[in-house]
Design an enzyme around this catalytic site. Structure first.
Site, mmCIF file in Angstrom:
data_model
loop_
_atom_site.group_PDB
_atom_site.id
_atom_site.type_symbol
_atom_site.label_atom_id
_atom_site.label_comp_id
_atom_site.label_asym_id
_atom_site.label_seq_id
_atom_site.Cartn_x
_atom_site.Cartn_y
_atom_site.Cartn_z
ATOM 1 N N ARG A 246 0.832 -1.220 0.000
ATOM 2 C CA ARG A 246 0.000 0.000 0.000
ATOM 3 C C ARG A 246 0.862 1.262 0.000
ATOM 4 O O ARG A 246 0.420 2.342 -0.383
ATOM 5 C CB ARG A 246 -0.994 0.000 1.172
ATOM 6 C CG ARG A 246 -1.832 1.267 1.229
ATOM 7 C CD ARG A 246 -3.149 1.117 1.981
ATOM 8 N NE ARG A 246 -3.035 0.375 3.215
ATOM 9 C CZ ARG A 246 -2.500 0.852 4.336
ATOM 10 N NH1 ARG A 246 -2.044 2.086 4.384
ATOM 11 N NH2 ARG A 246 -2.441 0.101 5.423
ATOM 12 N N TYR B 269 -14.016 15.185 -17.995
ATOM 13 C CA TYR B 269 -14.612 13.840 -17.939
ATOM 14 C C TYR B 269 -15.758 13.872 -16.908
ATOM 15 O O TYR B 269 -15.617 14.486 -15.835
ATOM 16 C CB TYR B 269 -13.529 12.823 -17.548
ATOM 17 C CG TYR B 269 -14.112 11.526 -17.057
ATOM 18 C CD1 TYR B 269 -14.994 10.803 -17.859
ATOM 19 C CD2 TYR B 269 -13.814 11.032 -15.794
ATOM 20 C CE1 TYR B 269 -15.559 9.625 -17.403
ATOM 21 C CE2 TYR B 269 -14.382 9.849 -15.334
ATOM 22 C CZ TYR B 269 -15.253 9.157 -16.143
ATOM 23 O OH TYR B 269 -15.820 8.001 -15.688
ATOM 24 N N ASP C 224 -4.736 17.617 -16.481
ATOM 25 C CA ASP C 224 -5.093 16.249 -16.850
ATOM 26 C C ASP C 224 -4.640 16.058 -18.304
ATOM 27 O O ASP C 224 -5.218 16.649 -19.225
ATOM 28 C CB ASP C 224 -6.610 16.037 -16.696
ATOM 29 C CG ASP C 224 -7.019 14.597 -16.995
ATOM 30 O OD1 ASP C 224 -6.366 13.940 -17.825
ATOM 31 O OD2 ASP C 224 -8.013 14.129 -16.401
ATOM 32 N N LYS D 42 -6.109 4.693 -20.097
ATOM 33 C CA LYS D 42 -6.335 5.039 -21.504
ATOM 34 C C LYS D 42 -5.073 4.747 -22.332
ATOM 35 O O LYS D 42 -4.659 3.611 -22.412
ATOM 36 C CB LYS D 42 -6.803 6.485 -21.573
ATOM 37 C CG LYS D 42 -7.938 6.813 -20.587
ATOM 38 C CD LYS D 42 -9.164 6.003 -20.885
ATOM 39 C CE LYS D 42 -10.362 6.161 -19.987
ATOM 40 N NZ LYS D 42 -10.261 6.550 -18.624
HETATM 41 N N1 LCS Z 1 -9.487 12.000 -16.807
HETATM 42 C C1 LCS Z 1 -9.982 11.849 -18.046
HETATM 43 C C2 LCS Z 1 -9.683 12.880 -19.096
HETATM 44 C C3 LCS Z 1 -10.782 10.750 -18.337
HETATM 45 O O1 LCS Z 1 -11.265 10.627 -19.578
HETATM 46 C C4 LCS Z 1 -11.083 9.808 -17.310
HETATM 47 C C5 LCS Z 1 -11.941 8.630 -17.560
HETATM 48 C C6 LCS Z 1 -10.549 10.020 -16.031
HETATM 49 C C7 LCS Z 1 -9.738 11.121 -15.823
HETATM 50 C C8 LCS Z 1 -10.790 9.063 -14.893
HETATM 51 O O2 LCS Z 1 -9.962 7.979 -15.031
HETATM 52 P P1 LCS Z 1 -10.301 6.471 -14.510
HETATM 53 O O3 LCS Z 1 -10.579 6.588 -13.044
HETATM 54 O O4 LCS Z 1 -11.479 6.004 -15.282
HETATM 55 O O5 LCS Z 1 -9.047 5.745 -14.799
HETATM 56 N N2 LCS Z 1 -12.668 8.679 -18.761
HETATM 57 C C9 LCS Z 1 -13.545 7.819 -19.177
HETATM 58 C C10 LCS Z 1 -14.312 7.970 -20.356
HETATM 59 O O6 LCS Z 1 -14.281 8.946 -21.114
HETATM 60 N N3 LCS Z 1 -15.086 6.908 -20.508
HETATM 61 O O7 LCS Z 1 -14.963 6.024 -19.459
HETATM 62 C C11 LCS Z 1 -13.963 6.546 -18.531
#
Ligand code: LCS
Length: 399
Positions: free
Chosen positions: A62, A115, A187, A212
């Protein structure tokens, strides 16, 4: 074999060797997955010294793990930061970063196009802790200036923004943040450090949903924050340790593996996306295409200055609104109807009813996420097949 100085390495070399290269104890070319929750101390003093910080070493997964460290080291190299910290998701990286900077009674200023999960954290969850997110149009610098006051603790920018691909001017945002002595958080999920390096443009902290393009294969949920050593040490020592949003060693390994092909993947995502954007731009059933690489994009010039490429995300406004969009998504064959993005597989989704359903109808209108907006994550299939697929699905729409 003598050691190559990674500080002199170019990006693609870092993607392959930045995590540390061959395992010194076994000769394994691929970093081992240290699937261990805990780590043995050599003796009582060794254990006590690691706990007190007098010696470096691993204690408990952790708090840190060698496979996680390999991924973190590499991300710090790729973004040009002093240190990095991996998390179990992008949302864990974002929430922990905000918690580390804001207390009850504080506010922060952020992009209003984000997002949907980030938006929900900012406007639904953080207010419960009396932390206020002031979402503004960060493509308009005066809106940022006007929102900042003496209780503002950071500026949070998502660029290109999900899903409209709006671009905020990072150097100008960094100037505003410096003037008010607050950190700029970016981001960088859509661009990856291959196309955009926010720290070089004056940002203080970079965040990714590593789910991603960093992982790239649609098989891992993860996040990462990159920044100064002092900030990352505080994030690890307090927020990761106490909130527990850690990445698993296996997932860290999948990201290290994914990063090895990041440059070639990003080049091909972009080549395919540009061809698709150009195909859609003049299609009679399409009203408008949002792709930063098109000269018609409202911030194309800023994008050209701060990004070395425009990525694999394309959004477009279909004639006939929601109904036409539904017909398109039900008729498509190669694109998978799914959220997430940045995978080798091409994906299609409807932001207003899916990824951005956390926005109220008024908020959706304000940021331009209309009922007819369709988002594509362009994958690595042959682009002729992708264009043929879109073409047949558009043909199926009767307007
Ligand atoms: N930042 C961006 C720009 C994102 O597109 C997402 C998730 C996150 C942060 C959050 O990340 P995660 O916790 O999912 O790893 N975007 C998503 C989307 O456009 N479709 O499903 C998830």
């Amino acid at each position: 074999m003598s050691k190559f100085d990674l500080k002199k390495a170019h990006f693609a070399t870092l993607c392959i060797h930045g995590s540390g290269g061959v395992d010194q104890s076994t000769g394994a070319l691929s970093i081992p997955i240290y699937q261990s929750s805990t780590f043995a101390f050599k003796n009582a003093k060794h254990g006590a010294d690691i706990f007190s910080g007098e010696q470096e070493g691993y204690v408990y997964t952790r708090i840190g793990n060698p496979t996680q460290s390999a991924f973190e080291k590499e991300m710090a190299f790729l973004e040009g930061g002093e240190a990095a910290l991996a998390f179990g998701s992008g949302m864990a990286a974002i929430s922990s970063t905000i918690f580390s900077l804001c207390r009850s009674g504080d506010n922060f200023v952020s992009s209003n196009t984000l997002y949907g999960g980030t938006h929900s954290l900012f406007v639904d969850t953080l207010p419960r802790l009396e932390i206020e997110a002031r979402e503004v149009d960060t493509t308009n610098l005066s809106e940022i200036e006007e929102a900042i006051d003496e209780k503002t603790r950071c500026l949070y920018i998502e660029t290109p923004a999900n899903p409209t691909l709006m671009i905020s001017d990072l150097a100008a945002c960094a100037k505003i943040a410096r003037k008010h002595k607050i950190p700029l958080i970016v981001d960088n999920t859509f661009s990856t450090p291959y196309f955009q390096r926010p720290l070089e443009l004056g940002a203080d902290i970079v965040i990714h949903s590593a789910t991603k393009y960093i992982g790239g294969h649609g098989d891992t949920v993860a996040g990462v924050a990159i920044g100064g050593k002092e900030f990352i040490d505080d994030l690890r020592g307090n927020f990761l340790r106490d909130l527990g949003g850690i990445i698993s060693p296996l997932n860290a390994w999948l990201l290290v593996r994914g990063l090895k092909t990041l440059p070639v993947r990003m080049e091909q995502h972009q080549r395919n996306a540009l061809k698709i954007a150009k195909f859609l731009q003049f299609h009679p059933k399409v009203d408008y295409v949002w792709y930063p690489g098109l000269a018609s994009h409202p911030q194309h010039e800023i994008g050209k200055q701060q990004m070395s490429g425009y990525g694999g995300m394309v959004s477009f406004e279909i004639k006939g609104g929601r109904k036409a969009g539904e017909k398109l998504m039900n008729s498509i064959k190669i694109f998978t109807l799914a959220v997430s993005l940045g995978d080798v597989d091409s994906l299609i989704e409807h932001p207003a009813s899916m990824t951005h359903s956390t926005y109220s109808s008024e908020e959706l209108v304000k940021v331009g996420i209309t009922d007819g907006l369709v988002r594509l994550s362009v994958g690595l299939e042959d682009v002729h097949d992708l264009i043929d697929d879109l073409s047949q699905a558009l043909k199926a729409i009767k307007i």
